[in-house]
Scaffold this motif. Structure first.
Motif, PDB file in Angstrom:
ATOM      1  N   SER A   1      -5.351 -12.121   6.949  1.00  0.00           N
ATOM      2  CA  SER A   1      -6.323 -11.865   5.881  1.00  0.00           C
ATOM      3  C   SER A   1      -5.993 -10.492   5.323  1.00  0.00           C
ATOM      4  O   SER A   1      -5.599  -9.589   6.076  1.00  0.00           O
ATOM      5  CB  SER A   1      -7.751 -11.867   6.425  1.00  0.00           C
ATOM      6  N   PHE A   2      -6.119 -10.330   4.023  1.00  0.00           N
ATOM      7  CA  PHE A   2      -5.919  -9.013   3.434  1.00  0.00           C
ATOM      8  C   PHE A   2      -7.038  -8.094   3.915  1.00  0.00           C
ATOM      9  O   PHE A   2      -8.184  -8.515   4.056  1.00  0.00           O
ATOM     10  CB  PHE A   2      -5.908  -9.071   1.906  1.00  0.00           C
ATOM     11  N   VAL A   3      -6.709  -6.828   4.181  1.00  0.00           N
ATOM     12  CA  VAL A   3      -7.687  -5.847   4.624  1.00  0.00           C
ATOM     13  C   VAL A   3      -8.494  -5.406   3.404  1.00  0.00           C
ATOM     14  O   VAL A   3      -7.916  -4.953   2.411  1.00  0.00           O
ATOM     15  CB  VAL A   3      -6.997  -4.636   5.297  1.00  0.00           C
ATOM     16  N   GLU A   4      -9.801  -5.548   3.494  1.00  0.00           N
ATOM     17  CA  GLU A   4     -10.677  -5.176   2.387  1.00  0.00           C
ATOM     18  C   GLU A   4     -10.516  -3.692   2.077  1.00  0.00           C
ATOM     19  O   GLU A   4     -10.452  -2.863   2.977  1.00  0.00           O
ATOM     20  CB  GLU A   4     -12.129  -5.477   2.755  1.00  0.00           C
ATOM     21  N   GLY A   5     -10.383  -3.388   0.809  1.00  0.00           N
ATOM     22  CA  GLY A   5     -10.244  -2.008   0.376  1.00  0.00           C
ATOM     23  C   GLY A   5      -8.816  -1.484   0.420  1.00  0.00           C
ATOM     24  O   GLY A   5      -8.566  -0.348   0.059  1.00  0.00           O
ATOM     25  N   SER A   6      -7.854  -2.318   0.836  1.00  0.00           N
ATOM     26  CA  SER A   6      -6.460  -1.854   0.933  1.00  0.00           C
ATOM     27  C   SER A   6      -5.653  -2.155  -0.320  1.00  0.00           C
ATOM     28  O   SER A   6      -4.458  -1.897  -0.358  1.00  0.00           O
ATOM     29  CB  SER A   6      -5.771  -2.491   2.132  1.00  0.00           C
ATOM     30  N   ASN A   7      -6.300  -2.733  -1.340  1.00  0.00           N
ATOM     31  CA  ASN A   7      -5.592  -3.118  -2.564  1.00  0.00           C
ATOM     32  C   ASN A   7      -4.437  -4.058  -2.273  1.00  0.00           C
ATOM     33  O   ASN A   7      -3.377  -3.943  -2.875  1.00  0.00           O
ATOM     34  CB  ASN A   7      -5.113  -1.888  -3.334  1.00  0.00           C
ATOM     35  N   LEU A   8      -4.622  -4.939  -1.313  1.00  0.00           N
ATOM     36  CA  LEU A   8      -3.653  -5.969  -0.921  1.00  0.00           C
ATOM     37  C   LEU A   8      -2.408  -5.411  -0.233  1.00  0.00           C
ATOM     38  O   LEU A   8      -1.476  -6.151   0.028  1.00  0.00           O
ATOM     39  CB  LEU A   8      -3.237  -6.822  -2.123  1.00  0.00           C
ATOM     40  N   SER A   9      -2.388  -4.125   0.075  1.00  0.00           N
ATOM     41  CA  SER A   9      -1.201  -3.545   0.694  1.00  0.00           C
ATOM     42  C   SER A   9      -1.203  -3.676   2.206  1.00  0.00           C
ATOM     43  O   SER A   9      -0.158  -3.501   2.837  1.00  0.00           O
ATOM     44  CB  SER A   9      -1.061  -2.072   0.308  1.00  0.00           C
ATOM     45  N   GLU A  10      -2.353  -3.997   2.810  1.00  0.00           N
ATOM     46  CA  GLU A  10      -2.435  -4.174   4.260  1.00  0.00           C
ATOM     47  C   GLU A  10      -3.020  -5.538   4.584  1.00  0.00           C
ATOM     48  O   GLU A  10      -3.859  -6.060   3.848  1.00  0.00           O
ATOM     49  CB  GLU A  10      -3.309  -3.095   4.890  1.00  0.00           C
TER      50      GLU A  10
END
Length: 154
Positions: free
Chosen positions: A57-66
């Motif tokens: 799952s994409f990490v919330e607040g990471s702008n899809l980078s994590e």
């Protein structure tokens, strides 16, 4: 433009911009994995470091980078179904980055759709990063990803 196309384009563009800052990482983090290559415990890694078969799952607040990569039997939103690289000429011949990546992922995504339960409609998305090879050739790395749900353990 359909909602799915807009969403896919948004993910492609946002990820391309953010992942370009990370460059090409040839070093994947050392994650505990089983003999089949599946992660054994949740870990947060750069989204461009995901491997084929990783559930995440994409990490919330990471702008899809994590991404939080997890065992596939646990809650997650996506799975990596393919990876590759494109040269600038291949992108131009395909009529642009989105066309090139979509074309490169189409067979993999079609095969993936055949494996999901009846009534489930996964969506195809992409993770893009720009990098250079050792000889200075500009390349675009991509990951073909699909929306996914946990797979019960056998």
């Amino acid at each position: 433009m359909t909602a799915i196309t807009r969403a896919t384009t948004a993910v492609l563009v946002a990820t391309a911009v953010l992942a370009a800052l990370a460059g090409c990482s040839l070093l994947n983090p050392e994650l505990p994995r089983d003999d089949a290559g599946q992660v054994l415990e949740p870990s947060v890694i750069g989204s461009t470091d995901l491997l084929v078969g990783d559930c995440f799952s994409f990490v919330e607040g990471s702008n899809l980078s994590e991404a939080e990569v997890t065992p596939c039997a646990t809650e997650h939103t996506h799975i990596v179904i393919g990876k590759g690289a494109l040269a600038k000429t291949e992108i131009g011949e395909a009529g642009g980055l989105q066309n090139a990546v979509s074309s490169s992922c189409s067979e993999t995504f079609s095969a993936f759709k055949e494996t999901v339960a009846e009534g489930i409609r996964p969506e195809q998305e992409f993770i893009i990063s720009e990098c250079s090879t050792d000889d200075g050739t500009a390349m675009t790395d991509y990951a073909c990803i699909a929306t996914d749900a946990p797979t019960p353990e056998a």
